[in-house]
Design a protein around this motif. Structure first.
Motif, PDB file in Angstrom:
ATOM      1  N   PRO A  70      11.697 -21.985  -9.465  1.00  0.00           N
ATOM      2  CA  PRO A  70      11.831 -20.361  -9.804  1.00  0.00           C
ATOM      3  C   PRO A  70      10.274 -19.676  -9.849  1.00  0.00           C
ATOM      4  CG  PRO A  70      12.098 -21.729 -11.812  1.00  0.00           C
ATOM      5  CD  PRO A  70      12.196 -22.582 -10.725  1.00  0.00           C
ATOM      6  N   THR A  71      10.292 -18.605  -9.441  1.00  0.00           N
ATOM      7  CA  THR A  71       8.883 -18.039  -9.123  1.00  0.00           C
ATOM      8  C   THR A  71       8.868 -16.905 -10.237  1.00  0.00           C
ATOM      9  OG1 THR A  71       9.732 -16.485  -7.588  1.00  0.00           O
ATOM     10  CG2 THR A  71       8.710 -18.410  -6.438  1.00  0.00           C
ATOM     11  N   SER A  75      12.638 -16.778 -15.450  1.00  0.00           N
ATOM     12  CA  SER A  75      13.577 -18.019 -14.907  1.00  0.00           C
ATOM     13  C   SER A  75      12.558 -19.398 -15.561  1.00  0.00           C
ATOM     14  CB  SER A  75      13.671 -18.007 -13.409  1.00  0.00           C
ATOM     15  OG  SER A  75      14.515 -17.018 -13.270  1.00  0.00           O
ATOM     16  N   LYS A  76      11.172 -19.289 -15.127  1.00  0.00           N
ATOM     17  CA  LYS A  76      10.429 -20.181 -15.680  1.00  0.00           C
ATOM     18  C   LYS A  76      10.690 -20.755 -16.981  1.00  0.00           C
ATOM     19  CE  LYS A  76       6.814 -19.716 -11.853  1.00  0.00           C
ATOM     20  NZ  LYS A  76       5.322 -19.499 -11.662  1.00  0.00           N
ATOM     21  N   LYS A  77      10.551 -19.625 -17.833  1.00  0.00           N
ATOM     22  CA  LYS A  77      10.602 -19.990 -19.071  1.00  0.00           C
ATOM     23  C   LYS A  77      12.022 -20.445 -19.610  1.00  0.00           C
ATOM     24  CE  LYS A  77       7.492 -16.616 -21.317  1.00  0.00           C
ATOM     25  NZ  LYS A  77       6.912 -17.454 -22.342  1.00  0.00           N
ATOM     26  N   LEU A  78      13.082 -19.958 -18.870  1.00  0.00           N
ATOM     27  CA  LEU A  78      14.585 -20.246 -19.240  1.00  0.00           C
ATOM     28  C   LEU A  78      14.733 -21.805 -18.892  1.00  0.00           C
ATOM     29  CD1 LEU A  78      17.259 -19.328 -20.338  1.00  0.00           C
ATOM     30  CD2 LEU A  78      17.786 -18.663 -17.900  1.00  0.00           C
ATOM     31  N   LEU A 161      13.671 -13.964 -24.888  1.00  0.00           N
ATOM     32  CA  LEU A 161      13.829 -15.230 -25.036  1.00  0.00           C
ATOM     33  C   LEU A 161      13.172 -16.022 -25.663  1.00  0.00           C
ATOM     34  CD1 LEU A 161      15.551 -17.405 -23.326  1.00  0.00           C
ATOM     35  CD2 LEU A 161      13.656 -17.463 -21.547  1.00  0.00           C
ATOM     36  N   ASP A 162      11.814 -15.585 -25.833  1.00  0.00           N
ATOM     37  CA  ASP A 162      10.883 -16.536 -26.698  1.00  0.00           C
ATOM     38  C   ASP A 162      11.316 -16.267 -28.072  1.00  0.00           C
ATOM     39  OD1 ASP A 162       9.330 -17.659 -24.855  1.00  0.00           O
ATOM     40  OD2 ASP A 162       7.881 -16.143 -24.632  1.00  0.00           O
ATOM     41  N   SER A 163      11.587 -15.001 -28.621  1.00  0.00           N
ATOM     42  CA  SER A 163      11.739 -14.799 -29.800  1.00  0.00           C
ATOM     43  C   SER A 163      12.790 -15.370 -30.466  1.00  0.00           C
ATOM     44  CB  SER A 163      12.092 -13.207 -30.133  1.00  0.00           C
ATOM     45  OG  SER A 163      12.671 -12.749 -31.236  1.00  0.00           O
ATOM     46  N   ILE A 164      14.061 -15.467 -29.627  1.00  0.00           N
ATOM     47  CA  ILE A 164      15.401 -16.088 -30.230  1.00  0.00           C
ATOM     48  C   ILE A 164      15.144 -17.550 -29.890  1.00  0.00           C
ATOM     49  CG2 ILE A 164      16.657 -14.289 -29.873  1.00  0.00           C
ATOM     50  CD1 ILE A 164      18.117 -15.434 -27.331  1.00  0.00           C
TER      51      ILE A 164
END
Length: 211
Positions: A70-71, A75-78, A161-164
């Protein structure tokens, strides 16, 4: 060529069996066969380490890796949170029947379905905050209305995403028992991965591939 009486009886019995098609001879394997659990632990250890290239060596011609990484940042974090979620334990012992084997495995992974509602709600909350502040790093003015830019929307999703996930990631983990089937081929136990396990590992990031 002289055939003894015992030899003649064996040949005759073999011919009868072939004609009737109802005889079964026990399968014999020459040499020692490795423990099928070694393939299972080797595969899942590789998955948990994020070494999908090595994990593929236990799958024969099937690949769980992605053709393209993923670019985008979200998506990278997920994908990283997905990889961080992996863990497993063997459920009982392997069962072997000649050249096939099975092993139950309890596999834990990030379930996107459990994550979706909270991620949507958190993204909406953060997005509305930036819009109300007219934060220039996230928003733009279109027809006298303040809206998120495409880049701003992606940044909002990343922050949500980071928060949860940093607060309580285990809330979104699922543990499922998978019935692993194996075949003994080329002096190794090859795992026959099914769609459910494939999707648990890949998070539906990639389609199932065969070489």
């Amino acid at each position: 060529m002289k055939i003894t009486r015992i030899g003649f009886c064996f040949v005759f019995s073999l011919i009868v069996c072939l004609l009737l098609g109802s005889c079964e001879y026990p399968m014999r394997v020459i040499g020692s066969i490795p423990d099928p659990q070694q393939s299972v632990t080797g595969f899942f250890d590789s998955v948990c380490k994020g070494d999908f290239k090595k994990a593929d060596t236990y799958l024969g011609e099937v690949s769980i890796g992605m053709k393209e990484e993923p670019t985008d940042g979200f998506s990278k974090k997920l994908m990283q949170y997905l990889n961080d979620s992996y863990s497993y334990e063997l459920a009982g012992k392997a069962s072997t029947d000649k050249l096939t084997a099975t092993q139950d495995v309890n596999f834990t992974y990030l379930d996107f379905m459990l994550l979706a509602d909270d991620l949507r709600a958190k993204s909406s909350q953060i997005g509305k905050q930036y819009v109300s502040e007219q934060n220039e790093a996230y928003t733009e003015l279109i027809d006298n209305a303040t809206v998120l830019t495409d880049e701003g929307a992606e940044l909002v999703a990343q922050e949500a995403l980071d928060s949860i996930m940093k607060k309580n990631p285990q809330k979104y983990y699922a543990t499922q028992t998978f019935h692993i089937e194996m075949k003994y081929q080329k002096k190794a136990w090859i795992i026959m991965i099914d769609n459910d396990l494939f999707e648990a590992i890949s998070g539906k990031f990639s389609s199932r591939q065969t070489d």
